[in-house]
Design a protein around this motif. Structure first.
Motif, PDB file in Angstrom:
ATOM      1  N   UNK A  55       0.846  -1.197   0.000  1.00  0.00           N
ATOM      2  CA  UNK A  55       0.000   0.000   0.000  1.00  0.00           C
ATOM      3  C   UNK A  55       0.875   1.237   0.000  1.00  0.00           C
ATOM      4  N   UNK A  56       0.371   2.270  -0.614  1.00  0.00           N
ATOM      5  CA  UNK A  56       1.075   3.547  -0.687  1.00  0.00           C
ATOM      6  C   UNK A  56       0.141   4.610  -0.130  1.00  0.00           C
ATOM      7  N   UNK A  57       0.363   4.985   1.112  1.00  0.00           N
ATOM      8  CA  UNK A  57      -0.498   5.973   1.752  1.00  0.00           C
ATOM      9  C   UNK A  57      -0.039   7.376   1.381  1.00  0.00           C
ATOM     10  N   UNK A  58      -1.003   8.209   1.051  1.00  0.00           N
ATOM     11  CA  UNK A  58      -0.708   9.605   0.747  1.00  0.00           C
ATOM     12  C   UNK A  58      -1.556  10.481   1.666  1.00  0.00           C
ATOM     13  N   UNK A  59      -1.235  11.753   1.689  1.00  0.00           N
ATOM     14  CA  UNK A  59      -1.978  12.680   2.540  1.00  0.00           C
ATOM     15  C   UNK A  59      -3.444  12.718   2.118  1.00  0.00           C
ATOM     16  N   UNK A  60      -4.310  12.974   3.083  1.00  0.00           N
ATOM     17  CA  UNK A  60      -5.746  13.074   2.811  1.00  0.00           C
ATOM     18  C   UNK A  60      -5.977  14.136   1.737  1.00  0.00           C
ATOM     19  N   UNK A  61      -6.840  13.810   0.808  1.00  0.00           N
ATOM     20  CA  UNK A  61      -7.138  14.695  -0.309  1.00  0.00           C
ATOM     21  C   UNK A  61      -8.439  15.452  -0.052  1.00  0.00           C
ATOM     22  N   UNK A  62      -8.586  16.594  -0.685  1.00  0.00           N
ATOM     23  CA  UNK A  62      -9.830  17.358  -0.590  1.00  0.00           C
ATOM     24  C   UNK A  62     -10.970  16.470  -1.090  1.00  0.00           C
ATOM     25  N   UNK A  63     -12.027  16.386  -0.339  1.00  0.00           N
ATOM     26  CA  UNK A  63     -13.171  15.562  -0.716  1.00  0.00           C
ATOM     27  C   UNK A  63     -13.152  14.175  -0.116  1.00  0.00           C
ATOM     28  N   UNK A  64     -12.005  13.748   0.450  1.00  0.00           N
ATOM     29  CA  UNK A  64     -11.962  12.448   1.124  1.00  0.00           C
ATOM     30  C   UNK A  64     -12.923  12.470   2.305  1.00  0.00           C
ATOM     31  N   UNK A  65     -13.562  11.364   2.537  1.00  0.00           N
ATOM     32  CA  UNK A  65     -14.473  11.259   3.676  1.00  0.00           C
ATOM     33  C   UNK A  65     -13.898  10.291   4.700  1.00  0.00           C
ATOM     34  N   UNK A  66     -14.243  10.522   5.958  1.00  0.00           N
ATOM     35  CA  UNK A  66     -13.741   9.666   7.031  1.00  0.00           C
ATOM     36  C   UNK A  66     -14.393   8.289   6.976  1.00  0.00           C
ATOM     37  N   UNK A  67     -15.692   8.266   6.732  1.00  0.00           N
ATOM     38  CA  UNK A  67     -16.420   7.003   6.663  1.00  0.00           C
ATOM     39  C   UNK A  67     -17.631   7.189   5.762  1.00  0.00           C
ATOM     40  N   UNK A  68     -18.021   6.123   5.118  1.00  0.00           N
ATOM     41  CA  UNK A  68     -19.198   6.154   4.262  1.00  0.00           C
ATOM     42  C   UNK A  68     -19.863   4.779   4.288  1.00  0.00           C
ATOM     43  N   UNK A  69     -21.124   4.755   4.027  1.00  0.00           N
ATOM     44  CA  UNK A  69     -21.828   3.483   3.918  1.00  0.00           C
ATOM     45  C   UNK A  69     -23.055   3.687   3.047  1.00  0.00           C
ATOM     46  N   UNK A  70     -23.564   2.597   2.540  1.00  0.00           N
ATOM     47  CA  UNK A  70     -24.683   2.662   1.601  1.00  0.00           C
ATOM     48  C   UNK A  70     -25.992   2.919   2.335  1.00  0.00           C
ATOM     49  N   UNK A  71     -26.750   3.873   1.819  1.00  0.00           N
ATOM     50  CA  UNK A  71     -28.128   4.069   2.279  1.00  0.00           C
ATOM     51  C   UNK A  71     -28.987   3.164   1.413  1.00  0.00           C
ATOM     52  N   UNK A  72     -29.427   2.050   1.982  1.00  0.00           N
ATOM     53  CA  UNK A  72     -30.142   1.045   1.192  1.00  0.00           C
ATOM     54  C   UNK A  72     -31.651   1.148   1.337  1.00  0.00           C
ATOM     55  N   UNK A  73     -32.135   2.268   1.860  1.00  0.00           N
ATOM     56  CA  UNK A  73     -33.581   2.401   2.083  1.00  0.00           C
ATOM     57  C   UNK A  73     -34.371   2.297   0.778  1.00  0.00           C
ATOM     58  N   UNK A  74     -33.847   2.876  -0.311  1.00  0.00           N
ATOM     59  CA  UNK A  74     -34.555   2.792  -1.596  1.00  0.00           C
ATOM     60  C   UNK A  74     -34.560   1.354  -2.120  1.00  0.00           C
TER      61      UNK A  74
END
Length: 86
Positions: A34-53
């Motif tokens: 893995x090659x870790x780079x600095x956090x980029x603009x627009x990166x999110x800390x966490x995300x998950x699918x909204x499966x309500x639809x």
């Protein structure tokens, strides 16, 4: 009127990218670099699918976890790849 719908499919249980990499490494019996780079603009800390639809329109209810899903997908892919050449 729009005849298309965007529907998220997932299980509403977030998994980190690092954990996903570990799951794939284990299934494929690989070690990735893995090659870790600095956090980029627009990166999110966490995300998950909204499966309500998906639940509403498709009566979708997730029945397997990511670990089992990766294993099933890998087995399906190997079979399809082998079928292509036989």
């Amino acid at each position: 009127s729009n005849i298309y719908e965007v529907i998220n499919i997932g299980n509403q249980k977030p998994i980190s990218v690092n954990e996903l990499i570990k799951v794939i490494e284990k299934e494929l019996k690989l070690n990735v670099r893995t090659n870790y780079i600095a956090k980029q603009i627009g990166d999110v800390h966490a995300t998950f699918a909204d499966i309500s639809k998906a639940k509403e329109i498709l009566n979708y209810s997730p029945s397997i976890n990511i670990y089992e899903g990766i294993k099933k997908y890998h087995n399906w892919y190997k079979k399809k790849k082998n079928d292509k050449y036989t």
